[in-house]
Design an enzyme around this catalytic site. Structure first.
Site, short mmCIF file in Angstrom:
data_model
loop_
_atom_site.label_atom_id
_atom_site.label_comp_id
_atom_site.label_asym_id
_atom_site.label_seq_id
_atom_site.Cartn_x
_atom_site.Cartn_y
_atom_site.Cartn_z
N VAL A 30 0.85 -1.19 0.00
CA VAL A 30 0.00 0.00 0.00
C VAL A 30 0.89 1.23 0.00
O VAL A 30 1.82 1.33 0.79
CB VAL A 30 -0.93 0.03 1.25
CG1 VAL A 30 -1.70 1.35 1.31
CG2 VAL A 30 -1.89 -1.15 1.23
N ALA A 75 4.48 4.16 2.87
CA ALA A 75 4.02 2.92 2.25
C ALA A 75 4.23 1.77 3.23
O ALA A 75 4.89 1.95 4.26
CB ALA A 75 4.79 2.67 0.95
N LYS A 76 3.69 0.64 2.93
CA LYS A 76 3.92 -0.54 3.75
C LYS A 76 3.54 -1.76 2.95
O LYS A 76 2.69 -1.68 2.06
CB LYS A 76 3.06 -0.49 5.03
CG LYS A 76 3.58 -1.36 6.15
CD LYS A 76 4.73 -0.68 6.89
CE LYS A 76 5.24 -1.52 8.03
NZ LYS A 76 6.20 -0.74 8.85
N GLY A 77 4.16 -2.88 3.28
CA GLY A 77 3.81 -4.12 2.60
C GLY A 77 3.77 -5.27 3.57
O GLY A 77 4.23 -5.15 4.71
N ASP A 116 10.73 -5.23 8.43
CA ASP A 116 9.78 -4.97 9.52
C ASP A 116 9.66 -6.28 10.30
O ASP A 116 10.50 -7.16 10.16
CB ASP A 116 8.44 -4.49 8.94
CG ASP A 116 7.52 -3.89 9.99
OD1 ASP A 116 7.80 -2.78 10.48
OD2 ASP A 116 6.52 -4.54 10.35
#
Ligand code: NAD
Length: 386
Positions: A30, A75-77, A116
């Site tokens: 995202v 953003a992040k995934g 992460d």
């Protein structure tokens, strides 16, 4: 516009298991906002990952990057998988397939992933390699948090902890406590908590208590952090450390100290225990360790809370340095990285403190307002297309 993520992708990740069977996992990326620069944010491998969680974490990154004034959006995934149930070879295949599925979205100028929960340097090396194979040449700047041998930055491993301590020390001074000889307790002895204890000791702060998921240790004069690290390396836990006495885990948060650093999981200081916090300063090493209800209790009792988007932003600052170095193929020394990190953290601390004072806000509200304002200004000046 700021409430809605700009782009979201959900991908299917077919995995050939070591036993020959095939299973299909789900992955996400995202990009919440990229008005101030490319998206930036970690990739999480966890069984609880879903699109909503990734959305929330992506928005968190937008504010963190804006607050520290690094030229990134948020953003992040994530991949919905419990990495503990998979071999290293399977994790490599998951990482490579996930990377190739999201490859059209990422890149040094588009969106730069990082480690992460559940991912690490090795994961980033595989992501960088997969992306580079697709481009036909090595692209070091596509991810950060890489091993030093393939374009990682000196000082990144301890950067979050270093940042936590830099602002915690400023916060102690702000409430009139000399860090030299002050006392602290640290919850969590992982990537963030362990480094925080080490850097606090280097600043002359006596770390009286630390905990991990298995238990806690305490010493009234201060623990020998170096010896404790050796004990954790040998045994895997702070429990059984001969240089301290065992105490209940939760006592770390209510210990009679000047500073507490919750650096484990979210929601640990809540309405049920906030009134028993005796420290003058709480520096949030973890994301979200203090609940909204606890925030009010702490404020009423005069406890200064340094919010997560400020306190634990050192990791994203050094990620930015890693990307700058990779894009220029020019590498800095550990001392240079450290000096620039501390300078940025203290500048952000001073800015947030001034904003909070001028507007009569808590540090958390001030930090959030400043971050939202910066992103808003970028939208305003760029205008709405078409
Ligand atoms: P980690 O897995 O390396 O360490 C977590 C530590 O917390 C471990 O020592 C574990 O035993 C301990 N722990 C877990 N539950 C506990 C409990 N109930 N009581 C006491 N200790 C407990 O994770 P990490 O990377 O250190 O991350 C910790 C927090 O910091 C998370 O909230 C993470 O999102 C946040 N954070 C990490 C980074 C980073 O660079 N690693 C950056 C920003 C924020």
């Amino acid at each position: 516009m700021l409430a809605e993520p700009r782009r979201e992708v959900s991908v299917s990740i077919p995995l050939r298991r070591d036993d020959g069977s095939v299973e299909v996992l789900r992955g996400y990326r995202v990009q919440h906002n990229y008005s101030r620069g490319p998206g930036k944010g970690g990739v999480r491998f966890d069984a609880r990952v879903d699109l909503d969680e990734v959305r929330a974490l992506a928005m968190w990154m937008t504010w963190k990057c804006a607050l520290l004034d690094v030229p990134y959006g948020g953003a992040k995934g994530g991949v919905r998988v419990d990495p503990r149930g998979y071999s290293t070879a399977e994790l490599e295949r998951i990482t490579r397939r996930y990377t190739s599925e999201i490859a059209p979205l990422i890149g040094p100028n588009q969106d730069i992933p990082a480690p992460d929960v559940g991912t690490d340097e090795q994961t980033m090396a595989w992501m960088m390699d997969t992306y580079s194979v697709g481009r036909g040449h090595t692209v070091l700047g596509v991810v950060t948090g890489k091993p030093i041998s393939v374009g990682g930055s000196q000082g990144r491993a301890g950067s979050t902890s270093r940042g936590v301590v830099a602002v915690a020390v400023e916060a102690l001074r702000h409430v009139g406590i000399d860090p030299e000889g002050a006392t602290a307790a640290v919850q969590g002895f992982g990537k963030v908590g362990r480094g925080a204890a080490r850097f606090l000791a280097r600043e002359g702060v006596r770390v009286l208590a630390v905990s991990d998921v298995n238990g806690a240790v305490h010493h009234p004069d201060g623990l020998d952090v170096e010896a404790l690290e050796a004990h954790v390396d040998a045994t895997g836990s702070v429990v059984g450390f001969p240089g301290g006495t065992p105490v209940e885990s939760d006592e770390v948060l209510t210990a009679d100290v000047d500073l507490i650093v919750p650096a484990a999981v979210e929601g640990v200081i809540h309405a049920g225990n906030a009134a028993r916090v005796r420290a003058r300063v709480v520096a949030e090493g973890a994301n979200g360790p203090v609940t909204t209800a606890a925030d009010e209790v702490l404020a009423a009792n005069g406890v200064l809370v340094v919010p997560d988007i400020l306190a634990n932003a050192g990791g994203v600052v050094v990620s930015y340095f890693e990307w700058v170095q990779a894009n220029q193929s020019y590498w800095w020394s550990e001392a240079e990285v450290d000096e620039r990190l501390v300078e940025r953290m203290i500048r952000a601390w001073n800015d947030v403190l001034a904003y909070a004072t001028d507007n009569q806000l808590s540090l958390r509200l001030a930090a959030t307002c400043m971050a939202v304002e910066r992103v808003y200004r970028a939208h305003e000046v760029r205008g709405l297309y078409p």
